[in-house]
Design a protein around this motif. Sequence first.
Motif, PDB file in Angstrom:
ATOM      1  N   ALA A 177      -1.976   7.855  39.952  1.00 40.59           N
ATOM      2  CA  ALA A 177      -2.342   6.633  39.226  1.00 40.59           C
ATOM      3  C   ALA A 177      -3.825   6.639  38.862  1.00 40.59           C
ATOM      4  O   ALA A 177      -4.209   6.274  37.744  1.00 40.59           O
ATOM      5  N   PHE A 178      -4.668   7.070  39.798  1.00 40.43           N
ATOM      6  CA  PHE A 178      -6.107   7.074  39.565  1.00 40.43           C
ATOM      7  C   PHE A 178      -6.479   7.969  38.393  1.00 40.43           C
ATOM      8  O   PHE A 178      -7.210   7.547  37.484  1.00 40.43           O
ATOM      9  N   TYR A 179      -5.986   9.196  38.384  1.00 37.89           N
ATOM     10  CA  TYR A 179      -6.364  10.117  37.313  1.00 37.89           C
ATOM     11  C   TYR A 179      -5.660   9.797  35.991  1.00 37.89           C
ATOM     12  O   TYR A 179      -6.146  10.179  34.925  1.00 37.89           O
ATOM     13  N   THR A 180      -4.552   9.075  36.067  1.00 38.45           N
ATOM     14  CA  THR A 180      -3.914   8.616  34.834  1.00 38.45           C
ATOM     15  C   THR A 180      -4.750   7.537  34.162  1.00 38.45           C
ATOM     16  O   THR A 180      -5.046   7.613  32.968  1.00 38.45           O
ATOM     17  N   PHE A 181      -5.162   6.530  34.943  1.00 39.88           N
ATOM     18  CA  PHE A 181      -5.822   5.365  34.357  1.00 39.88           C
ATOM     19  C   PHE A 181      -7.344   5.491  34.244  1.00 39.88           C
ATOM     20  O   PHE A 181      -7.987   4.618  33.646  1.00 39.88           O
ATOM     21  N   THR A 182      -7.929   6.549  34.796  1.00 34.02           N
ATOM     22  CA  THR A 182      -9.379   6.721  34.652  1.00 34.02           C
ATOM     23  C   THR A 182      -9.746   7.960  33.845  1.00 34.02           C
ATOM     24  O   THR A 182     -10.827   8.012  33.259  1.00 34.02           O
ATOM     25  N   THR A 183      -8.879   8.963  33.819  1.00 31.68           N
ATOM     26  CA  THR A 183      -9.223  10.227  33.169  1.00 31.68           C
ATOM     27  C   THR A 183      -8.323  10.526  31.975  1.00 31.68           C
ATOM     28  O   THR A 183      -8.801  10.705  30.850  1.00 31.68           O
ATOM     29  N   TYR A 184      -7.012  10.553  32.195  1.00 30.88           N
ATOM     30  CA  TYR A 184      -6.084  10.873  31.113  1.00 30.88           C
ATOM     31  C   TYR A 184      -5.976   9.753  30.091  1.00 30.88           C
ATOM     32  O   TYR A 184      -5.682   9.989  28.912  1.00 30.88           O
ATOM     33  N   ILE A 185      -6.267   8.530  30.517  1.00 30.78           N
ATOM     34  CA  ILE A 185      -6.005   7.367  29.673  1.00 30.78           C
ATOM     35  C   ILE A 185      -6.743   7.434  28.334  1.00 30.78           C
ATOM     36  O   ILE A 185      -6.238   6.965  27.306  1.00 30.78           O
ATOM     37  N   GLN A 186      -7.923   8.042  28.309  1.00 31.25           N
ATOM     38  CA  GLN A 186      -8.673   8.134  27.055  1.00 31.25           C
ATOM     39  C   GLN A 186      -7.917   8.991  26.038  1.00 31.25           C
ATOM     40  O   GLN A 186      -7.858   8.667  24.855  1.00 31.25           O
ATOM     41  N   LYS A 187      -7.323  10.071  26.503  1.00 30.52           N
ATOM     42  CA  LYS A 187      -6.533  10.936  25.616  1.00 30.52           C
ATOM     43  C   LYS A 187      -5.222  10.248  25.229  1.00 30.52           C
ATOM     44  O   LYS A 187      -4.732  10.398  24.120  1.00 30.52           O
ATOM     45  N   PHE A 188      -4.641   9.474  26.167  1.00 26.13           N
ATOM     46  CA  PHE A 188      -3.418   8.724  25.901  1.00 26.13           C
ATOM     47  C   PHE A 188      -3.645   7.719  24.766  1.00 26.13           C
ATOM     48  O   PHE A 188      -2.807   7.570  23.871  1.00 26.13           O
ATOM     49  N   LEU A 189      -4.783   7.051  24.796  1.00 28.40           N
ATOM     50  CA  LEU A 189      -5.096   6.065  23.763  1.00 28.40           C
ATOM     51  C   LEU A 189      -5.203   6.715  22.385  1.00 28.40           C
ATOM     52  O   LEU A 189      -4.812   6.123  21.378  1.00 28.40           O
ATOM     53  N   VAL A 190      -5.729   7.940  22.338  1.00 24.12           N
ATOM     54  CA  VAL A 190      -5.876   8.644  21.065  1.00 24.12           C
ATOM     55  C   VAL A 190      -4.560   9.272  20.629  1.00 24.12           C
ATOM     56  O   VAL A 190      -4.091   9.078  19.499  1.00 24.12           O
ATOM     57  N   ASN A 191      -3.936  10.018  21.519  1.00 27.82           N
ATOM     58  CA  ASN A 191      -2.755  10.828  21.187  1.00 27.82           C
ATOM     59  C   ASN A 191      -1.469  10.012  21.056  1.00 27.82           C
ATOM     60  O   ASN A 191      -0.586  10.353  20.275  1.00 27.82           O
ATOM     61  N   THR A 192      -1.336   8.945  21.853  1.00 27.50           N
ATOM     62  CA  THR A 192      -0.084   8.182  21.890  1.00 27.50           C
ATOM     63  C   THR A 192      -0.212   6.815  21.214  1.00 27.50           C
ATOM     64  O   THR A 192       0.605   6.453  20.378  1.00 27.50           O
ATOM     65  N   ALA A 193      -1.248   6.055  21.573  1.00 25.22           N
ATOM     66  CA  ALA A 193      -1.390   4.701  21.025  1.00 25.22           C
ATOM     67  C   ALA A 193      -2.018   4.702  19.632  1.00 25.22           C
ATOM     68  O   ALA A 193      -1.907   3.707  18.912  1.00 25.22           O
ATOM     69  N   GLY A 194      -2.694   5.791  19.256  1.00 29.04           N
ATOM     70  CA  GLY A 194      -3.232   5.897  17.910  1.00 29.04           C
ATOM     71  C   GLY A 194      -4.607   5.302  17.708  1.00 29.04           C
ATOM     72  O   GLY A 194      -5.029   5.062  16.576  1.00 29.04           O
ATOM     73  N   PHE A 195      -5.350   5.052  18.787  1.00 24.88           N
ATOM     74  CA  PHE A 195      -6.718   4.555  18.645  1.00 24.88           C
ATOM     75  C   PHE A 195      -7.645   5.705  18.253  1.00 24.88           C
ATOM     76  O   PHE A 195      -7.356   6.874  18.513  1.00 24.88           O
ATOM     77  N   SER A 196      -8.782   5.370  17.678  1.00 26.42           N
ATOM     78  CA  SER A 196      -9.776   6.395  17.364  1.00 26.42           C
ATOM     79  C   SER A 196     -10.479   6.817  18.653  1.00 26.42           C
ATOM     80  O   SER A 196     -10.398   6.128  19.677  1.00 26.42           O
ATOM     81  N   LYS A 197     -11.185   7.936  18.587  1.00 30.18           N
ATOM     82  CA  LYS A 197     -11.914   8.408  19.765  1.00 30.18           C
ATOM     83  C   LYS A 197     -12.984   7.402  20.186  1.00 30.18           C
ATOM     84  O   LYS A 197     -13.186   7.156  21.384  1.00 30.18           O
ATOM     85  N   ASN A 198     -13.658   6.803  19.223  1.00 31.83           N
ATOM     86  CA  ASN A 198     -14.674   5.794  19.542  1.00 31.83           C
ATOM     87  C   ASN A 198     -14.055   4.577  20.225  1.00 31.83           C
ATOM     88  O   ASN A 198     -14.589   4.049  21.204  1.00 31.83           O
ATOM     89  N   GLU A 199     -12.918   4.115  19.700  1.00 35.03           N
ATOM     90  CA  GLU A 199     -12.239   2.954  20.284  1.00 35.03           C
ATOM     91  C   GLU A 199     -11.756   3.267  21.699  1.00 35.03           C
ATOM     92  O   GLU A 199     -11.876   2.435  22.609  1.00 35.03           O
ATOM     93  N   SER A 200     -11.209   4.455  21.895  1.00 33.73           N
ATOM     94  CA  SER A 200     -10.691   4.814  23.216  1.00 33.73           C
ATOM     95  C   SER A 200     -11.817   4.854  24.249  1.00 33.73           C
ATOM     96  O   SER A 200     -11.636   4.456  25.402  1.00 33.73           O
TER      97      SER A 200
END
Length: 436
Positions: A257-280
């Motif tokens: 859970a820790f590495y999902t929500f603190t580390t991977y989450i930035q890539k998840f926001l870009v790759n899955t949710a469609g946010f820009s890198k700046n927004e993520s």
Amino acid sequence: MEQQLTLSRSQLVRSRIKGIVGGSVGNLVEWYDWYAYSVFALYFGAAFFPKDNETAQLLNTAGIFAIGFLMRPIGGWVMGTYADRKGRKAALTLSVLMMSGGSLMIMLVPGYKQIGIAAPIILVLARMLQGLSIGGEYGTAATYLSEIAPKKHRGFYSSFQYVTSCLGQLIALTILLVLQRFLLSKEQLADWGWRVPFGIGAVLAVSAIYLRRNLSETESFKHEKVAESRKGSVSELLKYKKEVLLIIGFTIGTTVAFYTFTTYIQKFLVNTAGFSKNESTSITMIALFVFMIAHPIAGVISDKVGRRRMMIIYGAVSMLTTYPILTALGNTHEFWTAVLLITIALVILSLCTSISAIIKAELFPANVRSLGVSFPYALAVAIFGGTAESIALSFKQAGHANYFFWYITACSVVSLIVSFNLPDMDKHSKMDEDLK
């Protein structure tokens, strides 16, 4: 006499504050260096791997991230043994030196175009060195903070380990945000700008080394009377098999859970949710700031209600909320909705991470405490935390991103079951026996 007593209390408070700052600042620098790799992976993947497939680049950089984790059990074993034999202070100083050395290597290594296959090989070696360092850092810092804490405030003192961990990542993200928005173009970041944070980390390490060299050794270590051969030995640690298994068990759910929500989450926001890198980056920063603040609060609550009860609450709530939160996050395109969802997940996680260090430390006597905290934790983190990002990306590439949500939920169930079997350390703790 009253004036002397007041002075002695004042000196004790100053000594404890110095210990928290010294242990925590070094921890901050180490975790900043560790996280800098992850938050800048979006930019430097192309410098070491083929440019035609962004997901392939992320998989390669995530794979090297995992290699760093695989070194953590070795670091936990080597540095934990060193801390139990030579002292917490000596081990804390050495771990910062190793981490800064790895950062310097990453900053200076030429790209694939310049030196070919040697570039990713050097990158791997740097991450291996950092993995050794961070594997020992966690257990030694956890042991140090726990041993300097007064009994009634151990949860509060313990929480600062993750406060500085979050702060280290926030600094890394802040540097990324400043570079993204004010100083460099995307092309410059991908070309050479990603090297900047690794250079900053190496410089910050100098101040951390100074602070740690001036720390006072803990009373628990100074009063340890067992033979040298029994300090930090694996044979001595194996006398506490149940405690080792408990640490591995409850770490499984929390580390994923820790590495999902603190580390991977930035890539998840870009790759899955469609946010820009700046927004993520901005979304992650806001959520992490709240996560950081939540830790001392959760630590104080644990000192009131009990650490075992807090772990059970965390396991149950995490099991019920992880899948809905990640599903909603993957389907939202609203900035503040994403912030809210990640913040909720991290506040829930803080119920556990705020006290995880002290729970581990209280399970072992002083002669194997650092090894006992470091090694089983690092083993579980290497197997489950270090592979979380690769597993998530693999599921996504296969077209089943939601399978990863179920994976995190299953890991939370394991932690919940183990939490029911934790001893009530508010009534009996190995730390209470140190100075008897």
